[in-house]
Structures are given as C-alpha cells and as structure tokens.
Scaffold this active site. Sequence first.
Site: not given
Ligand code: PGA
Length: 256
Positions: A11-13, A99, A101, A171, A177, A216, A237-238
């Site tokens: 997930n590149w956001k 998600h 967010e 999640e 994050g 994470s 994500g990251g």
């Molecule tokens: P993260 O994000 O790996 O940076 O914690 C995961 C996500 O939001 O899908």
Amino acid sequence: MSERDPLVAGNWKMNGDASSLDGLLDGLLTELSGLALRRCSVLVFPSYVYLGQVAQKLLGSGIGVGSQDVDQRAQGAVTGGVSADMLKDVGCRFVLVGHSERRTLFAESDKLVTDKFEQCRSQGLVPIICVGETLEERRQDRTIEVVTRQLKVVTSRVGLAGFDGAVIAYEPVWAIGTGESATPEQAEEVHAGLRRSLAELDENLSCRTRILYGGSVTADNAVALFGMENVDGALVGGASLKANSFAEICKAAEES
Ligand code: PGA
C-alpha cells in the site's frame, strides 16, 4: 501458514511521483525475478494518479495492481470520484476498502465501506476489506468485538456469494505506521476470531478466505507473523516503498 496461498500487498499510500515509482517498480521487478515465486501473489496499490502507468508497466509481470479506494457510486455527476469501472478499465483488479486512514481521515462509516465493497463486486473487482481496533478499544478488551462487527456489517449485507473471493486485512490502528507491529500471537488471536466469525456464515468460505495482517510489517518481523496458522500474508505500508524490504517480505510469505 496453511494451504491458502499467501498474498503480499504493498500500500503505497500518498507517496512518490512518476519517476520515483517507476524506479521502485524496476527495483521490485529485479528483486522478484530472482525469487521465482510460485505460491505467493504480489500486489501494489499506487495512488489513483499513477494506477494506469503502473498497471501498464506491470502487464505480464505477475505483479497485480490495486486501488487504495473507490467511489461507491457507479458513474455520473460525482466531481472527483473514481468508479470501479474506471479502475477496471486501467488494469486494476483489487481495491482496498475501509482502510483505517479512510475511516478516520475521511470519516468513512461501516455503511459506506459496505457500499464500496458491493460496488467492487458488481464490477468484478476483488475487495480487500480492512478491519482493526484502536489502542483504546484494545485496552478495553474489545478487539474481537470491534473487528467482527466491522466484518459482519459487510457479510450480513452481501451474504456468502457476495463475500466469496474477497480478502480480509486485519490492521490494528495502533500498529499502522508506528513501528509497533502486533506480535504474531496477537495477530493470530484476531485472525482466528475473524475466521470463526466467517465460519458462522459458511465453514468452507471461512477456510478458503485469506486474512492478511497489516501494521508495521517489515522484513524482520514477517517470518514470525507468517508462521502463524491464520496469517495468510500482509498488507504492507512503509516497507513496501523499498524494493528490497518488500521483496524480503514476499520471500518470507513464499517460504512460510
Ligand atoms: P505500515 O502501513 O506498514 O506503514 O504500518 C500498513 C497499512 O496502512 O496498510
């Protein structure tokens, strides 16, 4: 991990630009070609703006493309909206819905998330429904209650046939994050709870549905997470923004 084939999704956001994402893909294609994955499916989720470009580049590569969101409406006077049909048109097959967010920053309700889920299904896209508890809810010992509620809102509307083939991502909000992943045991407990909840709908559906962990995930903790019976891959994500870390996670899933 079980007989379910693993899935790792990046997930590149809201990160990168045309040139940096192109470089990221080059790196990823090189890293993954060295792995010769057989069981593990790999997906990337760029921003809307780059979906077409990324999908074009990945044609025939074996890496799939997904969208981070979709509009719940089919078409029409929706300024700024992007429909499921448009996503399909540019080569997208998967969509993240719900998600945390989106739920927090865009106040998406369980009902809206379910509308989006249905919209994906009506266009033949595979929704990845994201669920997760806040730190406060975990402290109140309400984790299973919260995530099963988030899941049941969807399953009770779409039923067995409407859910079949979809993917779940657990999640925990406090792990996204933050660098603080759930422990493998914490993840397993929730994944098993989600699977039990699906079994109330249908035992076979429950057995075949993939449940990803997200929050994470790194190359360092992936092996232990994927060692859990009910963890069928990851939503990353990251660590998906670096080709070598993401490839390490894919390797861990492949070997789990
Ligand atoms: P993260 O994000 O790996 O940076 O914690 C995961 C996500 O939001 O899908």
